[in-house]
Write an enzyme that holds these catalytic residues in place. Structure first.
Site, PDB file in Angstrom:
ATOM      1  N   LEU A   9       0.598  -1.658  -0.579  1.00 31.19           N
ATOM      2  CA  LEU A   9       0.026   0.119   0.310  1.00 31.19           C
ATOM      3  C   LEU A   9       0.919   0.905   0.176  1.00 31.19           C
ATOM      4  O   LEU A   9       1.274   1.282   0.864  1.00 31.19           O
ATOM      5  CB  LEU A   9      -0.622  -0.279   1.069  1.00 31.19           C
ATOM      6  CG  LEU A   9      -1.444   1.258   2.055  1.00 31.19           C
ATOM      7  CD1 LEU A   9      -2.866   1.435   0.858  1.00 31.19           C
ATOM      8  CD2 LEU A   9      -2.501   1.366   2.980  1.00 31.19           C
ATOM      9  N   ASN A  91      -1.506   4.052  -4.505  1.00 27.99           N
ATOM     10  CA  ASN A  91      -2.992   5.113  -3.581  1.00 27.99           C
ATOM     11  C   ASN A  91      -1.667   6.316  -3.451  1.00 27.99           C
ATOM     12  O   ASN A  91      -2.469   7.449  -4.012  1.00 27.99           O
ATOM     13  CB  ASN A  91      -3.672   5.208  -2.133  1.00 27.99           C
ATOM     14  CG  ASN A  91      -3.723   5.707  -1.614  1.00 27.99           C
ATOM     15  OD1 ASN A  91      -4.864   6.440  -2.065  1.00 27.99           O
ATOM     16  ND2 ASN A  91      -3.562   6.450  -0.410  1.00 27.99           N
ATOM     17  N   LYS A 125       6.353  -2.778 -12.664  1.00 27.73           N
ATOM     18  CA  LYS A 125       7.038  -4.078 -13.184  1.00 27.73           C
ATOM     19  C   LYS A 125       7.868  -4.530 -12.791  1.00 27.73           C
ATOM     20  O   LYS A 125       7.860  -6.204 -13.170  1.00 27.73           O
ATOM     21  CB  LYS A 125       7.252  -2.837 -14.489  1.00 27.73           C
ATOM     22  CG  LYS A 125       8.572  -3.503 -14.868  1.00 27.73           C
ATOM     23  CD  LYS A 125      10.144  -2.958 -15.319  1.00 27.73           C
ATOM     24  CE  LYS A 125      10.711  -3.300 -16.456  1.00 27.73           C
ATOM     25  NZ  LYS A 125      11.906  -2.365 -16.880  1.00 27.73           N
ATOM     26  N   SER A 142      -7.387   6.585  -8.995  1.00 27.80           N
ATOM     27  CA  SER A 142      -8.103   7.879  -9.513  1.00 27.80           C
ATOM     28  C   SER A 142      -7.820   9.014  -9.012  1.00 27.80           C
ATOM     29  O   SER A 142      -8.549   9.402  -8.341  1.00 27.80           O
ATOM     30  CB  SER A 142      -8.084   6.749 -10.907  1.00 27.80           C
ATOM     31  OG  SER A 142      -8.044   7.821 -12.334  1.00 27.80           O
ATOM     32  N   TYR A 156      -1.793  17.233 -12.963  1.00 31.84           N
ATOM     33  CA  TYR A 156      -2.469  16.460 -11.988  1.00 31.84           C
ATOM     34  C   TYR A 156      -4.098  15.646 -12.824  1.00 31.84           C
ATOM     35  O   TYR A 156      -3.645  14.184 -12.832  1.00 31.84           O
ATOM     36  CB  TYR A 156      -3.060  16.865 -10.862  1.00 31.84           C
ATOM     37  CG  TYR A 156      -4.110  16.258 -10.044  1.00 31.84           C
ATOM     38  CD1 TYR A 156      -3.197  15.068  -8.876  1.00 31.84           C
ATOM     39  CD2 TYR A 156      -5.606  16.112  -9.534  1.00 31.84           C
ATOM     40  CE1 TYR A 156      -4.997  14.396  -8.097  1.00 31.84           C
ATOM     41  CE2 TYR A 156      -6.141  14.980  -9.502  1.00 31.84           C
ATOM     42  CZ  TYR A 156      -5.851  14.173  -8.590  1.00 31.84           C
ATOM     43  OH  TYR A 156      -6.249  13.643  -7.416  1.00 31.84           O
ATOM     44  N   LYS A 160      -3.426  11.408 -13.478  1.00 32.53           N
ATOM     45  CA  LYS A 160      -4.292  10.184 -13.424  1.00 32.53           C
ATOM     46  C   LYS A 160      -5.296   9.838 -14.739  1.00 32.53           C
ATOM     47  O   LYS A 160      -5.337   8.337 -14.709  1.00 32.53           O
ATOM     48  CB  LYS A 160      -5.217  10.747 -12.130  1.00 32.53           C
ATOM     49  CG  LYS A 160      -4.699  11.341 -11.510  1.00 32.53           C
ATOM     50  CD  LYS A 160      -4.153  10.111  -9.997  1.00 32.53           C
ATOM     51  CE  LYS A 160      -4.246  10.828  -9.171  1.00 32.53           C
ATOM     52  NZ  LYS A 160      -4.266   9.858  -7.833  1.00 32.53           N
ATOM     53  N   VAL A 187     -13.265  13.837  -1.858  1.00 28.34           N
ATOM     54  CA  VAL A 187     -12.427  13.222  -0.518  1.00 28.34           C
ATOM     55  C   VAL A 187     -12.054  13.692   0.534  1.00 28.34           C
ATOM     56  O   VAL A 187     -11.521  15.185   0.666  1.00 28.34           O
ATOM     57  CB  VAL A 187     -12.037  11.512  -0.211  1.00 28.34           C
ATOM     58  CG1 VAL A 187     -11.692  11.182   0.824  1.00 28.34           C
ATOM     59  CG2 VAL A 187     -11.833  10.907  -1.273  1.00 28.34           C
ATOM     60  N   THR A 189      -9.406  14.904   3.072  1.00 29.01           N
ATOM     61  CA  THR A 189      -8.394  15.025   3.135  1.00 29.01           C
ATOM     62  C   THR A 189      -7.387  16.560   2.909  1.00 29.01           C
ATOM     63  O   THR A 189      -8.493  17.351   2.561  1.00 29.01           O
ATOM     64  CB  THR A 189      -7.640  13.757   2.208  1.00 29.01           C
ATOM     65  OG1 THR A 189      -7.863  14.669   1.042  1.00 29.01           O
ATOM     66  CG2 THR A 189      -8.205  12.741   2.010  1.00 29.01           C
TER      67      THR A 189
END
Length: 259
Positions: A9, A91, A125, A142, A156, A160, A187, A189
């Site tokens: 993660l 993320n 990869k 995304s 940005y 994405k 979201v 954040t």
């Protein structure tokens, strides 16, 4: 080699990534988690009570010197500790620079693409041999910005959009691996706080006020809600979803929300 699945993660130190981490750690049978972040102080604290958590400090920006080594190092560390990789949750990312095209600085755009896109190519990869063995999963965070332009978001949104195509390519080339790109919505954040507080000099009032109004009206997405969805997808994604780009609240994802 452990029978417990291993999840990598990125961007785990705050925001959506931290919500994903807390969801996975709270499961009845949590996976092993290699959690990558620039700042790992909070992750190291969690690791004291969660032996299945391995924090790794990573800076994906070109200035860190890690751009050609980070992916290999992260994958190698997970394999050496647990002997397998079952999922990647990609993320991490940056909104900067927020600037109009007429003011575009190409070096800043290159940094954005290194952080938001090329580092994910590198991770995928290097993980492919292990993901093929495990019939693994890749979850790419995304953005709705790929289909909705905002003033100053060129770097940005473009990076994405590149991730979305990477997701389709991965699904096409690697049928044993399930891959999905998710737009997490607006979201609550630090990124949203920056949009509300810091970018009024670039974004027109009507664009900036959208984010302000969503916050004030309580319509902003809670990190824990979308974090649960992304974590669940990393462990149990239906292969029929592979290659798709979906909003987090799409009907096809109902089974992964609120579990």
């Amino acid at each position: 080699m452990t029978n417990v699945p291993t999840v990598i993660l990125t961007g785990a130190g705050r925001g959506i990534g931290h919500a994903i981490l807390l969801h996975l750690l709270g499961l009845a049978n949590p996976p092993n988690i290699l959690a990558a972040s620039r700042n790992i102080q909070s992750l190291e604290t969690l690791a004291k009570s969660h032996k299945n958590l391995e924090p790794v400090s990573v800076d994906f920006s070109p200035s860190s010197g890690a751009k050609t080594k980070a992916g290999e190092a992260i994958i190698s560390r997970a394999i050496s500790k647990w002997g397998r990789i079952d999922s990647l949750i990609l993320n991490h990312g940056t909104l900067d620079p927020v600037a109009k095209l007429e003011d575009a600085d190409l070096a800043s755009w290159a940094t954005t693409f290194q952080v938001n896109f090329f580092s994910s190519v590198d991770l995928i990869k290097n993980a492919l041999p292990e993901l093929r063995k495990s019939n693994g999963r890749v979850v790419i965070v995304s953005s709705g910005a790929v289909g909705l332009p905002f003033t100053g978001w060129g770097a940005y949104g473009s990076s994405k959009a590149a991730l979305n195509h990477l997701n389709m390519t991965l699904a096409h080339e690697e049928p044993a691996i399930s891959s999905i790109a998710i737009a997490p919505g607006i979201v609550d954040t630090d990124m949203q706080k920056a949009l509300r507080d810091d970018h009024g000099n670039v974004m027109p009032h009507q664009e900036q006020s959208l984010f302000i109004n969503l916050k004030e009206s309580g319509q902003i997405v809670k990190p824990g809600d979308v974090g649960a969805l992304l974590g669940n997808l990393s462990l149990n994604m239906n292969p029929a979803l592979s290659g798709k780009y979906l909003n987090w609240d799409d009907g096809d994802l109902a089974a992964y929300r609120g579990l």
